[in-house]
Scaffold this active site. Structure first.
Site, PDB file in Angstrom:
ATOM      1  N   LYS A  53       0.843  -1.198   0.000  1.00  0.00           N
ATOM      2  CA  LYS A  53       0.000   0.000   0.000  1.00  0.00           C
ATOM      3  C   LYS A  53       0.876   1.245   0.000  1.00  0.00           C
ATOM      4  CE  LYS A  53      -3.929  -2.150   2.279  1.00  0.00           C
ATOM      5  NZ  LYS A  53      -4.502  -2.577   3.551  1.00  0.00           N
ATOM      6  N   GLN A  97      -5.133  -1.453   9.664  1.00  0.00           N
ATOM      7  CA  GLN A  97      -5.026  -2.787   9.068  1.00  0.00           C
ATOM      8  C   GLN A  97      -5.652  -3.840   9.984  1.00  0.00           C
ATOM      9  OE1 GLN A  97      -3.645  -3.490   5.942  1.00  0.00           O
ATOM     10  NE2 GLN A  97      -4.394  -5.550   6.292  1.00  0.00           N
ATOM     11  N   ASP A 120     -11.358   2.951   3.852  1.00  0.00           N
ATOM     12  CA  ASP A 120     -11.699   1.527   3.742  1.00  0.00           C
ATOM     13  C   ASP A 120     -13.208   1.337   3.624  1.00  0.00           C
ATOM     14  OD1 ASP A 120      -9.810  -0.463   3.571  1.00  0.00           O
ATOM     15  OD2 ASP A 120      -9.436  -0.584   5.728  1.00  0.00           O
TER      16      ASP A 120
END
Ligand code: NAD
Length: 292
Positions: A53, A97, A120
């Site tokens: 990422k 995460q 997200d």
């Protein structure tokens, strides 16, 4: 034989579009989109995702930061870091995460993120926005699946879409997206009766289960479009492993009109969509700043 939907190529194009958008924003405003990833603990797969990422965010011209926290970090400390990131105008996207260690409550953490920085798309507010058709942030993997479907040219309006898997991360948001595209949507899961017969009625079949080769070719309707979200590492003999999806590619490709491979299908789209969401967050923040 089915057309192979090339997610790797499509993701590369999307990242180029995002990079061009980043440059346009920078030229007009001097602002670079900022993406901050928070990672807790040493899970090797998560470490790889986070590294990728960061690398791709930088390649697209973002300011990319990573907070690495020990596995025993108290939940309160993590929430305090999120509060700081929420208040930082140079941070447009915040991603924590997953999975988190057991002593930390996922929902508390996700809902602490400012919904307008929740790239997200997991915050309850963004789930609600998607569910009632308001503009918000959509989870990156289903967003990538929809992009691939649209680029495959599969007709969506009126099509029967069967989604196998009902997770909050993939199955449910995928259903909301396809409903908004005027598909007739069925969500199947581990308790669904006669899954094979149901799958055979699908014009669009999305597999998001996590079981290698669960869906064989004879579950696929002739001419269907198949999106395989599953990522499963299996034993390939001689001490080696390989990645496979939830769909048995060889047999399904005999019947489908188009199908995503694993690897090289849905997988690469997720980070590309994360970058796209972060650029969107930066533009929206800029829009709000110029109005105030
Ligand atoms: P999950 O474990 O949260 O959900 C799996 C779903 O599958 C559940 O809803 C369950 O009811 C259903 N299921 C389980 N066994 C079943 C069966 N035998 N028949 C029918 N349904 C069954 O998983 P998830 O997070 O949604 O991920 C699903 C898969 O997608 C995994 O392989 C994961 O690695 C992969 N994934 C890939 C990406 C990506 O490509 N970037 C992102 C997220 C998830």
């Amino acid at each position: 034989m089915a057309e192979r939907i090339d997610g790797k190529a499509r993701a590369a194009m999307l990242r180029e579009d995002v990079a061009a958008g980043v440059q346009t924003l920078f030229d007009a405003t001097g602002v670079r989109p900022g993406l901050t990833v928070v990672i807790i603990g040493e899970d090797p797969a998560s470490q790889v995702y986070v590294r990728n990422k960061g690398r791709m965010a930088e390649a697209a011209g973002f300011v990319s930061n990573t907070h690495r926290l020990p596995a025993d970090v108290p939940e309160a400390d993590l929430l305090a870091i999120i509060d700081d990131l929420n208040a930082d105008d140079s941070v447009h996207g915040i991603l924590v995460q997953l999975p988190l260690p057991d002593h930390i409550d996922d929902r508390t953490v996700i809902n602490r993120i400012d919904p307008d920085k929740d790239v997200d798309g997991f915050h309850t507010v963004n789930v609600g926005r998607l569910s009632i058709g308001l503009d918000g942030f959509v989870p990156c993997t289903p967003l990538g699946c929809l992009d691939l479907l649209k680029h495959s040219g599969a007709p969506l309006t009126g099509a029967h879409a069967v989604i196998v898997g009902r997770s909050n991360i993939v199955g449910k948001p995928m259903a909301a997206l396809l409903l908004a595209e005027h598909c007739t949507v069925t969500i199947a899961h581990s308790r669904t009766r006669d899954l094979a017969a149901l799958c055979r009625t699908a014009d669009i079949l999305v597999a998001a289960v996590g079981r290698p080769g669960l869906i064989s070719g004879d579950w696929v309707k002739e001419g269907a479009t198949v999106i395989d979200v599953g990522i499963n590492r299996i034993d390939a003999g001689e001490g080696k492993t390989r990645l496979v999806g939830d769909v048995d590619f060889e047999s399904a490709a005999q019947r489908a009109a188009a199908i995503t491979p694993v690897p090289g299908g849905v997988g690469p789209m997720t980070i590309a969509c994360l970058l796209s969401n972060t650029l969107k967050a930066a533009k929206r923040a800029r829009g709000r700043a110029s109005q105030s």
